[in-house]
Write a protein that holds these residues in place. Structure first.
Motif, PDB file in Angstrom:
ATOM      1  N   THR A   1      38.691  43.354  51.828  1.00  0.00           N
ATOM      2  CA  THR A   1      37.271  43.016  51.762  1.00  0.00           C
ATOM      3  C   THR A   1      36.636  43.090  53.151  1.00  0.00           C
ATOM      4  OG1 THR A   1      37.667  41.558  49.869  1.00  0.00           O
ATOM      5  CG2 THR A   1      35.606  41.243  51.101  1.00  0.00           C
TER       6      THR A   1
ATOM      7  N   GLN B   1      46.575  42.118  51.564  1.00  0.00           N
ATOM      8  CA  GLN B   1      45.876  41.078  50.814  1.00  0.00           C
ATOM      9  C   GLN B   1      44.424  41.481  50.566  1.00  0.00           C
ATOM     10  OE1 GLN B   1      47.461  38.347  49.603  1.00  0.00           O
ATOM     11  NE2 GLN B   1      49.335  39.235  50.471  1.00  0.00           N
ATOM     12  N   ASP B   2      43.860  40.891  49.523  1.00  0.00           N
ATOM     13  CA  ASP B   2      42.498  41.268  49.112  1.00  0.00           C
ATOM     14  C   ASP B   2      41.465  40.946  50.188  1.00  0.00           C
ATOM     15  OD1 ASP B   2      43.458  42.187  46.719  1.00  0.00           O
ATOM     16  OD2 ASP B   2      43.061  40.324  45.625  1.00  0.00           O
ATOM     17  N   TYR B   3      41.613  39.797  50.872  1.00  0.00           N
ATOM     18  CA  TYR B   3      40.597  39.424  51.850  1.00  0.00           C
ATOM     19  C   TYR B   3      40.594  40.360  53.060  1.00  0.00           C
ATOM     20  CZ  TYR B   3      44.509  36.997  54.162  1.00  0.00           C
ATOM     21  OH  TYR B   3      45.702  36.687  54.758  1.00  0.00           O
TER      22      TYR B   3
END
Length: 311
Positions: free
Chosen positions: A208, A203-205
């Motif tokens: 990040t 996932q992107d988070y």
């Protein structure tokens, strides 16, 4: 959230009522007389007294009404047909403690070890820890529980004489049954967690957080584990119920005086009241476990609590 819980409790009681009704009428639809074998050598008047005592001389709908009334007003599931004077409720409560102790230990161990192994397998994807965990998971799912029980029984009681073979009394008597029952939850949770962790990790988070320099430990604990564990919570209810209903063979192998042995005996003896009582108890475990699972879902994921308030 409170309204949602009340609604789920209402559904729980409705489900129990349906299961109780179906079980009661199915048992009474079986051809034959449950007291025929016990009372075949008794005088006719004594037989009639037995039928009157257990209410078997009345229409089945009248018996059903009295049965529901006794459950609701007194919590009384009746008296065993096979063992006169023995309360079904007392028997279920007394022997379920034994099954519950083994089941609780097995589920707890299965959840902790299974989740840990699943996370390790995902973090070391396509490496030897991953292969080892998946091998254990495949064994736990494909190999029957009684085979695992017999194997550990031979190794730890016959070959090395570390633990007692059968019986009940001390903590040592619970170790082998717990290990045998825990294998399936370990395998199930390991597979679920591996798949969920791999999905959440992309996932992107998560990317990040990695780009910001957050440590791998914090990423796993604060971000990956909390989100990946949600789908695994879904199977918690069936796992708890499955431990109870799946412990029949284990209790037989290790000579444990649990509820499973009484359930099997009641079926062989056509003990209607005992069969109905234990079935209701197992059904209650399942629906309560499902309710607790839904509540736990709301605790772990605040978004569920918010959505429930909007309903």
């Amino acid at each position: 959230m409170g309204r949602y819980i009340l609604k789920r409790v209402g559904y729980m009681f409705l489900t129990l009522l349906i299961i109780t009704t179906i079980t009661f009428f199915l048992m009474h639809s079986i051809p034959g007389d449950p007291l025929a074998h016990m009372a075949k050598n008794l005088p006719e008047q004594v037989k009639q007294n037995y039928y009157k005592k257990y209410g078997l001389d009345e229409p089945v709908f009248v018996q059903y009404g009295k049965f529901l009334k006794n459950i609701v007003t007194e919590g009384n599931l009746g008296e065993s047909l096979r063992y006169p004077g023995r309360s079904v409720t007392d028997t279920v409560l007394e022997n379920s403690k034994v099954s519950g102790r083994i089941g609780f230990q097995a589920v707890s161990i299965g959840i902790v070890i299974g989740i840990t192994l699943g996370v390790i397998a995902a973090l070391f994807r396509n490496k030897w820890p991953d292969y080892l965990v998946m091998f254990i998971a495949i064994l736990g799912i494909t190999v029957p529980t009684f085979i695992i029980a017999a194997l550990f029984q031979y190794l730890l009681t016959v070959k090395f004489e570390i633990l007692p073979t059968t019986g009940w009394g001390s903590f040592k008597h619970t170790i082998l049954p717990t290990i045998a029952l825990a294998f399936t939850p370990i395998a199930t949770y390991a597979r679920y967690m591996r798949s969920n962790v791999l999905e959440v990790s992309n996932q992107d988070y998560i990317l990040t957080a990695q780009a910001k320099g957050v440590s791998q430990f914090n990423i796993v604990i604060k971000h990956i584990l909390r989100n990946a564990i949600l789908p695994a919570i879904t199977i918690l209810g069936p796992q708890i119920a499955g431990i109870f209903t799946g412990s029949f063979v284990i209790e037989k192998i290790f000579g444990i005086p649990g509820l499973g042995s009484y359930y099997i005996t009641s079926i062989n003896d056509r003990d209607y009241t005992m069969i109905i009582g234990t079935t209701i108890f197992y059904a209650a475990i399942f629906v309560v476990a499902q309710l607790l699972t839904d509540i736990l879902y709301g605790i772990v994921d605040p978004r569920i609590r918010v959505s429930n308030k909007d309903q």
